[in-house]
Scaffold this motif. Structure first.
Motif, PDB file in Angstrom:
ATOM      1  N   GLU A  72      29.549   1.391  14.597  1.00 21.82           N
ATOM      2  CA  GLU A  72      30.444   1.639  14.047  1.00 21.82           C
ATOM      3  C   GLU A  72      30.274   0.088  13.603  1.00 21.82           C
ATOM      4  N   LEU A  73      30.212  -0.919  13.707  1.00 22.93           N
ATOM      5  CA  LEU A  73      30.529  -2.160  13.066  1.00 22.93           C
ATOM      6  C   LEU A  73      28.695  -2.484  12.560  1.00 22.93           C
ATOM      7  N   GLU A  74      27.747  -2.582  13.273  1.00 21.81           N
ATOM      8  CA  GLU A  74      26.648  -2.566  13.020  1.00 21.81           C
ATOM      9  C   GLU A  74      25.829  -1.451  12.251  1.00 21.81           C
ATOM     10  N   LEU A  75      26.324  -0.654  11.866  1.00 23.31           N
ATOM     11  CA  LEU A  75      26.028   0.441  11.005  1.00 23.31           C
ATOM     12  C   LEU A  75      26.592  -0.004   9.439  1.00 23.31           C
ATOM     13  N   LEU A  76      27.579  -0.487  10.099  1.00 22.62           N
ATOM     14  CA  LEU A  76      28.377  -1.171   8.611  1.00 22.62           C
ATOM     15  C   LEU A  76      27.772  -2.283   7.906  1.00 22.62           C
ATOM     16  N   LEU A  77      27.063  -2.935   8.735  1.00 24.95           N
ATOM     17  CA  LEU A  77      26.359  -4.804   8.567  1.00 24.95           C
ATOM     18  C   LEU A  77      24.984  -3.735   7.668  1.00 24.95           C
ATOM     19  N   SER A  78      24.482  -3.021   8.348  1.00 22.65           N
ATOM     20  CA  SER A  78      22.901  -2.100   7.984  1.00 22.65           C
ATOM     21  C   SER A  78      22.973  -2.104   6.557  1.00 22.65           C
ATOM     22  N   GLN A  79      24.210  -1.108   6.360  1.00 22.39           N
ATOM     23  CA  GLN A  79      24.707  -0.889   5.117  1.00 22.39           C
ATOM     24  C   GLN A  79      24.899  -1.561   3.967  1.00 22.39           C
ATOM     25  N   ALA A  80      25.669  -2.544   4.148  1.00 25.63           N
ATOM     26  CA  ALA A  80      25.496  -3.863   3.962  1.00 25.63           C
ATOM     27  C   ALA A  80      24.114  -4.856   2.707  1.00 25.63           C
ATOM     28  N   GLU A  81      24.836  -4.377   0.891  1.00 20.85           N
ATOM     29  CA  GLU A  81      23.905  -4.085   0.251  1.00 20.85           C
ATOM     30  C   GLU A  81      23.719  -6.325   0.324  1.00 20.85           C
ATOM     31  N   ALA A  82      21.967  -6.488   0.618  1.00 19.85           N
ATOM     32  CA  ALA A  82      22.104  -8.232   0.015  1.00 19.85           C
ATOM     33  C   ALA A  82      22.124  -8.517  -1.399  1.00 19.85           C
ATOM     34  N   PRO A  83      22.809  -9.358  -1.744  1.00 19.11           N
ATOM     35  CA  PRO A  83      23.312  -9.556  -2.832  1.00 19.11           C
ATOM     36  C   PRO A  83      22.330  -9.736  -3.944  1.00 19.11           C
ATOM     37  N   ILE A  84      22.067  -9.541  -4.667  1.00 19.56           N
ATOM     38  CA  ILE A  84      20.983  -9.275  -5.843  1.00 19.56           C
ATOM     39  C   ILE A  84      20.761 -10.068  -7.256  1.00 19.56           C
ATOM     40  N   LEU A  85      19.899 -11.552  -6.898  1.00 20.96           N
ATOM     41  CA  LEU A  85      20.454 -12.387  -8.069  1.00 20.96           C
ATOM     42  C   LEU A  85      19.565 -12.640  -9.463  1.00 20.96           C
ATOM     43  N   GLU A  86      19.606 -12.382 -10.504  1.00 23.30           N
ATOM     44  CA  GLU A  86      18.772 -12.408 -11.662  1.00 23.30           C
ATOM     45  C   GLU A  86      17.935 -12.757 -11.144  1.00 23.30           C
ATOM     46  N   LEU A  87      17.369 -14.169 -10.464  1.00 20.08           N
ATOM     47  CA  LEU A  87      15.970 -14.655 -10.434  1.00 20.08           C
ATOM     48  C   LEU A  87      15.336 -13.263  -9.716  1.00 20.08           C
ATOM     49  N   ASP A  88      15.870 -12.713  -8.414  1.00 20.21           N
ATOM     50  CA  ASP A  88      14.664 -11.595  -7.485  1.00 20.21           C
ATOM     51  C   ASP A  88      14.683 -10.068  -8.669  1.00 20.21           C
ATOM     52  N   ARG A  89      15.113 -10.161  -9.633  1.00 19.49           N
ATOM     53  CA  ARG A  89      14.839  -8.981 -10.672  1.00 19.49           C
ATOM     54  C   ARG A  89      13.424  -8.702 -11.625  1.00 19.49           C
ATOM     55  N   PRO A  90      12.318  -7.328 -11.182  1.00 23.22           N
ATOM     56  CA  PRO A  90      11.635  -7.890 -11.432  1.00 23.22           C
ATOM     57  C   PRO A  90      11.552  -7.912 -13.561  1.00 23.22           C
ATOM     58  N   THR A  91      10.573  -8.108 -14.439  1.00 21.60           N
ATOM     59  CA  THR A  91      10.218  -8.643 -15.751  1.00 21.60           C
ATOM     60  C   THR A  91       9.928  -6.990 -15.994  1.00 21.60           C
ATOM     61  N   CYS A  92      10.102  -6.231 -17.256  1.00 15.62           N
ATOM     62  CA  CYS A  92       9.550  -5.306 -17.804  1.00 15.62           C
ATOM     63  C   CYS A  92       8.716  -6.055 -18.593  1.00 15.62           C
ATOM     64  N   GLU A  93       7.263  -5.293 -18.396  1.00  9.90           N
ATOM     65  CA  GLU A  93       6.321  -5.277 -19.372  1.00  9.90           C
ATOM     66  C   GLU A  93       6.023  -4.872 -20.708  1.00  9.90           C
ATOM     67  N   VAL A  94       6.959  -4.486 -21.051  1.00 12.17           N
ATOM     68  CA  VAL A  94       6.607  -4.101 -22.834  1.00 12.17           C
ATOM     69  C   VAL A  94       7.924  -4.895 -23.345  1.00 12.17           C
ATOM     70  N   CYS A  95       9.123  -5.149 -22.806  1.00 13.46           N
ATOM     71  CA  CYS A  95      10.131  -6.065 -23.853  1.00 13.46           C
ATOM     72  C   CYS A  95      10.228  -7.371 -22.656  1.00 13.46           C
ATOM     73  N   ASN A  96       9.988  -7.300 -22.006  1.00 16.93           N
ATOM     74  CA  ASN A  96       9.833  -8.699 -21.307  1.00 16.93           C
ATOM     75  C   ASN A  96      11.583  -9.192 -20.819  1.00 16.93           C
ATOM     76  N   LYS A  97      11.777  -7.706 -20.429  1.00 10.58           N
ATOM     77  CA  LYS A  97      13.394  -9.052 -19.565  1.00 10.58           C
ATOM     78  C   LYS A  97      13.602  -8.283 -18.272  1.00 10.58           C
ATOM     79  N   THR A  98      14.650  -8.593 -18.037  1.00 12.91           N
ATOM     80  CA  THR A  98      14.593  -7.847 -16.298  1.00 12.91           C
ATOM     81  C   THR A  98      15.233  -6.683 -16.042  1.00 12.91           C
ATOM     82  N   PHE A  99      15.423  -5.922 -15.318  1.00 12.14           N
ATOM     83  CA  PHE A  99      15.525  -4.796 -14.725  1.00 12.14           C
ATOM     84  C   PHE A  99      16.610  -4.561 -13.425  1.00 12.14           C
ATOM     85  N   GLY A 100      17.367  -4.095 -13.391  1.00 11.93           N
ATOM     86  CA  GLY A 100      17.788  -3.578 -11.561  1.00 11.93           C
ATOM     87  C   GLY A 100      16.866  -2.988 -11.232  1.00 11.93           C
TER      88      GLY A 100
END
Length: 261
Positions: A72-100
């Motif tokens: 259960e601990l391994e399953l719990l850790l595997s399901q834990a999502e990594a923190p999403i930082l603003e710098l890692d988000r892609p940028t829209c080619e139309v409005c040039n804004k980042t999106f999640g």
């Protein structure tokens, strides 16, 4: 240490602490009160094997089937999502804004947010139409790097025909330019193939017309000049399937099939 780095470190520490607390709760949930034990808790480790199935003694008067499941601990850790930082988000080619999140980015790896997605600009095209309109082959879509992504959809004309593969039109147009070089070269190839189709149809039409003219001349000759013309026949041939004979005139197009008594 920069502000972004310190923020990331705090987020990671908080996530680790939450996972540790959940692991402790999971560990305690495995400890049950046993009616025949003087202590407060006992970890249920007694396992019975009947055939190929394992059973665990719960101490409550029944056996619980034991399944091979991940820790259960391994399953719990595997399901834990990594923190999403603003710098890692892609940028829209139309409005040039980042999106999640984005449907186009998820399905086609195309950087466009859902807010800028447009049914006219971001059309989908079937595989058959892509091959016929942009003169692409299967290898151009499925093997040429990068391999183009697609979504599957039931055929609206007949579900029994199988699912359709739908590609993003913008990516198909880009792949066509990679294959043919320029739009002018692609257009010249289209015109060349169209000319070949027209020429093939023309030859087929001329052949059919020639056969009709030949049949017309033969029919007209039989009605107008058969009385004054004496046929000179070639060697007759015998057809065993229907027991008939066939012969042709050497000086005119006349042919006849007959039987012998």
């Amino acid at each position: 240490m920069s502000e972004n780095t310190e923020e990331m470190a705090n987020i990671v520490k908080q996530r680790i602490e939450r996972n540790r607390q959940k692991a402790i709760i999971l560990k305690r949930s495995k400890l049950v009160s046993h009616p025949y034990n003087k202590g407060e808790f006992e970890e249920t480790t007694t396992t019975l094997k009947i055939g190929t199935t394992k059973y665990k003694d719960t101490g409550g008067g029944f056996l619980l089937e034991e399944k091979d499941e991940p820790d259960e601990l391994e399953l719990l850790l595997s399901q834990a999502e990594a923190p999403i930082l603003e710098l890692d988000r892609p940028t829209c080619e139309v409005c040039n804004k980042t999106f999640g999140t984005s449907w186009l980015f998820e399905k086609f790896n195309f950087k466009c947010c859902d807010g800028c997605r447009n049914s006219e600009t971001h059309k989908l095209i079937t595989k058959t139409e892509a091959k016929e309109t942009y003169l692409l082959k299967d290898c151009d879509l499925d093997k040429r790097e990068p391999i183009l992504k697609f979504v599957q959809q039931k055929n609206p004309h007949n579900p029994r025909w199988g699912d359709m593969k739908l590609y993003l039109l913008l990516q198909i147009e880009k792949r066509a330019l990679e294959v043919w070089g320029t739009e002018e070269q692609l257009e010249r190839e289209r015109e060349l193939r169209e000319e070949k189709k027209v020429l093939a149809k023309s030859k087929k039409y001329e052949k059919r017309l020639k056969e009709l003219r030949k049949g017309m001349r033969s029919s007209l000759y039989n009605r107008t000049t058969a009385a004054s013309h004496t046929h000179e026949y070639d060697k007759e041939t015998y057809n065993e399937d229907d027991d008939t004979y066939h012969r042709k005139c050497l000086t005119c197009p006349y042919e006849e099939t007959f039987e012998k008594m």
